[in-house]
Design an enzyme around this catalytic site. Structure first.
Site, PDB file in Angstrom:
ATOM      1  N   HIS A   1      -1.074   4.766   7.114  1.00  0.00           N
ATOM      2  CA  HIS A   1      -0.093   5.111   6.000  1.00  0.00           C
ATOM      3  C   HIS A   1      -0.013   6.729   6.169  1.00  0.00           C
ATOM      4  O   HIS A   1      -0.520   7.191   7.013  1.00  0.00           O
ATOM      5  CB  HIS A   1      -1.096   4.938   4.623  1.00  0.00           C
TER       6      HIS A   1
ATOM      7  N   ASP B   1      -4.183   7.776   7.981  1.00  0.00           N
ATOM      8  CA  ASP B   1      -5.108   7.101   8.457  1.00  0.00           C
ATOM      9  C   ASP B   1      -4.738   5.999   9.503  1.00  0.00           C
ATOM     10  O   ASP B   1      -5.590   5.257   9.791  1.00  0.00           O
ATOM     11  CB  ASP B   1      -5.718   6.320   7.340  1.00  0.00           C
TER      12      ASP B   1
ATOM     13  N   SER C   1       0.992  -1.164  -0.150  1.00  0.00           N
ATOM     14  CA  SER C   1       0.153  -0.050   0.178  1.00  0.00           C
ATOM     15  C   SER C   1       0.949   1.352  -0.142  1.00  0.00           C
ATOM     16  O   SER C   1       0.310   2.318  -0.296  1.00  0.00           O
ATOM     17  CB  SER C   1      -0.828   0.121   1.316  1.00  0.00           C
TER      18      SER C   1
END
Ligand SMILES: *[C@@H]1O[C@H](CO)[C@@H](O)[C@H](O)[C@H]1NC(C)=O
Ligand SMILES: *[C@@H]1O[C@H](CO)[C@@H](O)[C@H](O)[C@H]1NC(C)=O
Ligand SMILES: *[C@@H]1O[C@H](CO)[C@@H](O)[C@H](O)[C@H]1NC(C)=O
Length: 371
Positions: A340, A337, A36
């Site tokens: 990340h 978040d 990610s």
């Protein structure tokens, strides 16, 4: 202007233009692998059912103004690399099916991806939270794309030689999944050699396929991450370093990075013609926690987007879910978040990699654009 001055001016103009000419002085393409931290849309296209909010605002709110599948409010490190080298932002591999062009690079990264194949985790009863895709699947995608690119390029070897391969960051989820299930640092240290071996194997496969310049990033300081601080926080002040990060988890990241660097050294001996660059994501990120004001941050640990708690990371109200909201000025937050980072944090990390000193050896081509 005298003729003399004019000719001097022309000479300077000519040489300046030549020095930024795209074909001779920059990379043809960037091929990116990872999780990610680098995914620009594969997970969203593939199956985002395990993390559906990735397809909704506030993800993507800052730069793109719509969700793109990036796990951030805006651009990622790989996007800043593409910009710095005058290349288009890399399309996710799964968008190629819709006719998007691959010639300036492709992003094979998948949010949630592990380095080691999923069946290993299944065999240990470790739940995979987001995707069962791994680095091996990403290599398979690359081989497919390479066959197509090589069918149209006159000289495929030369083309790949002047392409930049970014192999990660990857491996973070191999640790996240067992840590989130309560695995101990001691248990997880035993997994490090297998993770490193998988990353090194993938790097060697890419070299065998024709890659010549490759970046292999290490892991971020996980002890500074809102999710780790929330899950493993303790009243014991001695567990935290001077920046406020969890010492033992940062030491774990350093342990992984040290093993990775050692393995890269051996790989360099095996492939002396290749340029294998270690990217110190840890060091490039640690600066932000160490001197936040210097980078314009007022919140280094609290997530910009979340649903409460000391670090604004609340598992039952994660960013994008009911009960969560995003901060007004994400540029003053390092953490987006809980898991990340924000676009601003990624921007500073990218600068540290592109302009030094966090890549060793340094990249062959200097950026052609300021980012
Ligand atoms: C995994 O779980 C199954 C079923 O609960 C059990 O039989 C097996 O021994 C476990 N395997 C490991 C490696 O813990
Ligand atoms: C991986 O996950 C998908 C669902 O996202 C599932 O359809 C598939 O069977 C899984 N593959 C393996 C090997 O477990
Ligand atoms: C976490 O979210 C739940 C659900 O929205 C909420 O009830 C709870 O109060 C939140 N916890 C904190 C510490 O804010």
């Amino acid at each position: 202007m005298s003729i003399f001055m004019k000719s001097i001016f022309l000479i300077i103009a000519c040489c300046f233009l030549r020095s930024v000419s795209p074909n001779s002085q920059t990379y043809n393409a960037i091929f990116s692998f990872g999780d990610s931290l680098a995914d620009t849309g594969n997970f969203l296209i593939l199956d985002s059912s395990a993390f559906p909010v990735i397809g909704k605002l506030p993800y993507g709110e800052t730069f793109f103004k719509h969700p793109t599948g990036r796990c951030s409010n805006g651009r990622l490190i790989v996007d800043f690399f593409a910009e710095a080298y005058g290349l288009p932002l890399l399309p996710p591999y799964l968008a190629l099916k819709k006719g998007v062009k691959a010639e300036h690079g492709v992003n094979f990264a998948i949010a949630g991806s592990t380095a080691i194949a999923a069946k290993y985790f299944y065999s240990k009863n470790i739940t995979i939270l987001w995707t069962n895709m791994s680095l091996t699947d990403q290599l398979g995608w690359f081989q497919e794309v390479k066959a197509k690119i090589c069918a149209t390029q006159k000289d495929c070897r030369e083309y790949l030689k002047q392409s930049l391969f970014i192999v990660g960051e990857i491996g973070g989820n191999d640790y996240n999944y067992p840590y989130f299930l309560g695995g101990s640092i001691k248990q997880l240290k035993a997994l490090v050699p297998a993770v490193v071996e998988t990353i090194i194997k993938a790097t060697s496969v890419l070299i065998e396929e024709g890659a010549v310049e490759l970046i292999v990033p290490g892991n971020l300081p996980i002890g500074c991450s809102a999710v780790y601080l929330t899950l493993f926080g303790t009243p014991n002040k001695a567990a935290y370093d001077n920046n406020g990060c969890l010492k033992s988890y940062n030491a774990f990241s350093k342990y992984h990075n040290a093993k990775l660097k050692l393995a890269i050294e051996s790989l360099r001996k095996e492939y002396p013609h290749a340029k294998i660059i270690y990217a110190d994501y840890y060091g490039a990120a640690e600066r932000l926690f160490h001197a936040p004001k210097h980078y314009g941050f007022s919140n280094i640990f609290v997530a910009c987007c979340g649903g409460g708690g000391p670090y604004n990371f609340n598992y039952s109200a994660r960013c994008g879910h009911i009960g969560s909201k995003a901060c007004l000025d994400s540029s003053s937050f390092v953490n987006w978040d809980g898991m990340h980072l924000t676009e601003t944090a990624y921007h500073h990390i990218a600068k540290g990699l592109l302009n030094g000193p966090f890549t060793s050896p340094s990249l062959t081509f200097p950026p052609i654009k300021q980012i």
